[in-house]
Design a protein around this motif. Structure first.
Motif, PDB file in Angstrom:
ATOM      1  N   ASP A 120       0.805  -1.156  -0.106  1.00  0.00           N
ATOM      2  CA  ASP A 120       0.142   0.088   0.098  1.00  0.00           C
ATOM      3  C   ASP A 120       0.742   1.266  -0.054  1.00  0.00           C
ATOM      4  N   PHE A 121       2.156   1.185   0.433  1.00  0.00           N
ATOM      5  CA  PHE A 121       2.952   2.518   0.164  1.00  0.00           C
ATOM      6  C   PHE A 121       4.508   1.769   0.367  1.00  0.00           C
ATOM      7  N   PHE A 122       5.274   2.991   0.088  1.00  0.00           N
ATOM      8  CA  PHE A 122       6.808   2.646   0.290  1.00  0.00           C
ATOM      9  C   PHE A 122       7.584   4.068   0.541  1.00  0.00           C
ATOM     10  N   ASP A 123       8.576   3.976   1.163  1.00  0.00           N
ATOM     11  CA  ASP A 123       9.468   5.158   1.329  1.00  0.00           C
ATOM     12  C   ASP A 123      10.708   5.154   0.817  1.00  0.00           C
ATOM     13  N   PRO A 124      11.410   6.351   0.835  1.00  0.00           N
ATOM     14  CA  PRO A 124      12.853   6.198   0.450  1.00  0.00           C
ATOM     15  C   PRO A 124      13.649   5.615   1.289  1.00  0.00           C
ATOM     16  N   PRO A 125      14.559   4.935   0.794  1.00  0.00           N
ATOM     17  CA  PRO A 125      15.137   5.154  -0.566  1.00  0.00           C
ATOM     18  C   PRO A 125      14.723   4.091  -1.647  1.00  0.00           C
ATOM     19  N   HIS A 126      13.687   3.338  -1.325  1.00  0.00           N
ATOM     20  CA  HIS A 126      13.285   2.062  -1.955  1.00  0.00           C
ATOM     21  C   HIS A 126      12.669   2.362  -3.440  1.00  0.00           C
ATOM     22  N   ALA A 127      12.735   1.291  -4.313  1.00  0.00           N
ATOM     23  CA  ALA A 127      12.324   1.493  -5.551  1.00  0.00           C
ATOM     24  C   ALA A 127      11.040   0.436  -5.596  1.00  0.00           C
ATOM     25  N   ALA A 128      10.220   0.793  -6.631  1.00  0.00           N
ATOM     26  CA  ALA A 128       9.031  -0.217  -7.040  1.00  0.00           C
ATOM     27  C   ALA A 128       8.815  -0.096  -8.567  1.00  0.00           C
ATOM     28  N   ARG A 129       8.015  -1.173  -8.678  1.00  0.00           N
ATOM     29  CA  ARG A 129       7.194  -0.797 -10.219  1.00  0.00           C
ATOM     30  C   ARG A 129       5.591  -0.278  -9.729  1.00  0.00           C
ATOM     31  N   VAL A 130       5.465   1.144 -10.188  1.00  0.00           N
ATOM     32  CA  VAL A 130       4.287   1.454 -10.113  1.00  0.00           C
ATOM     33  C   VAL A 130       3.413   1.680 -11.187  1.00  0.00           C
ATOM     34  N   HIS A 131       2.069   1.410 -10.896  1.00  0.00           N
ATOM     35  CA  HIS A 131       1.245   1.422 -12.142  1.00  0.00           C
ATOM     36  C   HIS A 131       0.203   2.476 -11.713  1.00  0.00           C
ATOM     37  N   PHE A 132       0.001   3.524 -12.963  1.00  0.00           N
ATOM     38  CA  PHE A 132      -0.753   4.637 -13.089  1.00  0.00           C
ATOM     39  C   PHE A 132      -1.803   4.554 -13.740  1.00  0.00           C
ATOM     40  N   SER A 133      -3.139   5.400 -13.376  1.00  0.00           N
ATOM     41  CA  SER A 133      -4.034   5.700 -14.506  1.00  0.00           C
ATOM     42  C   SER A 133      -4.165   6.872 -14.412  1.00  0.00           C
ATOM     43  N   GLY A 134      -5.038   7.556 -15.457  1.00  0.00           N
ATOM     44  CA  GLY A 134      -5.183   9.231 -15.712  1.00  0.00           C
ATOM     45  C   GLY A 134      -4.542   9.160 -17.050  1.00  0.00           C
ATOM     46  N   ALA A 135      -3.490  10.237 -17.091  1.00  0.00           N
ATOM     47  CA  ALA A 135      -2.743  10.556 -18.192  1.00  0.00           C
ATOM     48  C   ALA A 135      -1.670   9.465 -18.767  1.00  0.00           C
ATOM     49  N   SER A 136      -1.314   9.538 -19.829  1.00  0.00           N
ATOM     50  CA  SER A 136      -0.397   8.551 -20.505  1.00  0.00           C
ATOM     51  C   SER A 136       1.178   8.798 -19.638  1.00  0.00           C
ATOM     52  N   THR A 137       1.722   7.705 -19.544  1.00  0.00           N
ATOM     53  CA  THR A 137       3.066   7.993 -18.842  1.00  0.00           C
ATOM     54  C   THR A 137       4.043   8.097 -19.872  1.00  0.00           C
ATOM     55  N   SER A 138       3.738   8.050 -21.211  1.00  0.00           N
ATOM     56  CA  SER A 138       4.580   8.338 -22.231  1.00  0.00           C
ATOM     57  C   SER A 138       5.410   9.617 -22.160  1.00  0.00           C
ATOM     58  N   ALA A 139       4.816  10.735 -21.394  1.00  0.00           N
ATOM     59  CA  ALA A 139       5.476  11.922 -21.183  1.00  0.00           C
ATOM     60  C   ALA A 139       6.466  11.932 -20.294  1.00  0.00           C
ATOM     61  N   LEU A 140       6.721  10.589 -19.657  1.00  0.00           N
ATOM     62  CA  LEU A 140       7.703  10.651 -18.429  1.00  0.00           C
ATOM     63  C   LEU A 140       9.208  10.159 -19.356  1.00  0.00           C
ATOM     64  N   ALA A 141      10.276  10.542 -18.667  1.00  0.00           N
ATOM     65  CA  ALA A 141      11.490  10.062 -18.988  1.00  0.00           C
ATOM     66  C   ALA A 141      12.354   9.572 -17.961  1.00  0.00           C
ATOM     67  N   ARG A 142      13.390   8.975 -17.939  1.00  0.00           N
ATOM     68  CA  ARG A 142      14.405   8.615 -17.071  1.00  0.00           C
ATOM     69  C   ARG A 142      14.881   9.801 -16.436  1.00  0.00           C
ATOM     70  N   GLY A 143      14.660   9.917 -15.057  1.00  0.00           N
ATOM     71  CA  GLY A 143      15.282  11.028 -14.252  1.00  0.00           C
ATOM     72  C   GLY A 143      14.130  11.895 -13.846  1.00  0.00           C
ATOM     73  N   ASP A 144      12.913  11.810 -14.734  1.00  0.00           N
ATOM     74  CA  ASP A 144      11.974  12.946 -14.239  1.00  0.00           C
ATOM     75  C   ASP A 144      11.411  12.694 -12.657  1.00  0.00           C
ATOM     76  N   VAL A 145      11.172  13.716 -12.160  1.00  0.00           N
ATOM     77  CA  VAL A 145      10.571  13.493 -10.725  1.00  0.00           C
ATOM     78  C   VAL A 145       9.106  14.107 -10.923  1.00  0.00           C
ATOM     79  N   ILE A 146       8.202  13.300 -10.402  1.00  0.00           N
ATOM     80  CA  ILE A 146       6.935  13.466 -10.088  1.00  0.00           C
ATOM     81  C   ILE A 146       6.445  13.577  -8.567  1.00  0.00           C
ATOM     82  N   ILE A 147       5.642  14.479  -8.187  1.00  0.00           N
ATOM     83  CA  ILE A 147       5.366  14.751  -7.008  1.00  0.00           C
ATOM     84  C   ILE A 147       3.880  14.894  -6.635  1.00  0.00           C
ATOM     85  N   SER A 148       3.371  14.363  -5.591  1.00  0.00           N
ATOM     86  CA  SER A 148       1.982  14.376  -5.071  1.00  0.00           C
ATOM     87  C   SER A 148       1.497  15.710  -5.085  1.00  0.00           C
ATOM     88  N   ALA A 149       0.250  15.692  -5.720  1.00  0.00           N
ATOM     89  CA  ALA A 149      -0.498  16.935  -5.820  1.00  0.00           C
ATOM     90  C   ALA A 149      -1.091  17.231  -4.282  1.00  0.00           C
TER      91      ALA A 149
END
Length: 101
Positions: A66-95
């Motif tokens: 249900d959650f994870f925190d720094p410095p861990h990594a995970a495979r994350v699944h999104f809905s909404g907009a396409s993830t094609s606009a994202l690239a390696r190194g981009d940072v996304i932030i919670s609204a």
């Protein structure tokens, strides 16, 4: 107020019109299922034209959490907009108004 959740994109694995899957590392806050993320602009401000809702977090193959925190990594699944606009190194932030914190 709690620190916003931040994910740094390592790879975009799948991108569809209404979501996708990424490998990401948590670099701030606690990332939780249900949160809405936006792209962080160069000044650290949120760019709101990209809104992704975090649907699932897969920490190990077939093991969802249900959650994870720094410095861990995970495979994350999104809905909404396409993830094609994202690239390696981009940072996304919670609204600030998007989902559980």
């Amino acid at each position: 107020m709690d620190e916003p959740s931040k994910l740094q994109i390592y790879a975009v694995e799948a991108a569809a019109e209404s979501g996708g899957t990424c490998i990401a590392r948590c670099v701030g806050g606690v990332v939780r299922v249900g949160q809405v993320f936006t792209h962080e602009g160069p000044s650290g401000a949120s760019v709101t034209d990209l809104r992704l809702t975090l649907d699932r977090i897969e920490r190990y193959v077939g093991q969802y959490v249900d959650f994870f925190d720094p410095p861990h990594a995970a495979r994350v699944h999104f809905s909404g907009a396409s993830t094609s606009a994202l690239a390696r190194g981009d940072v996304i932030i919670s609204a600030p108004d998007g989902g559980p914190n």
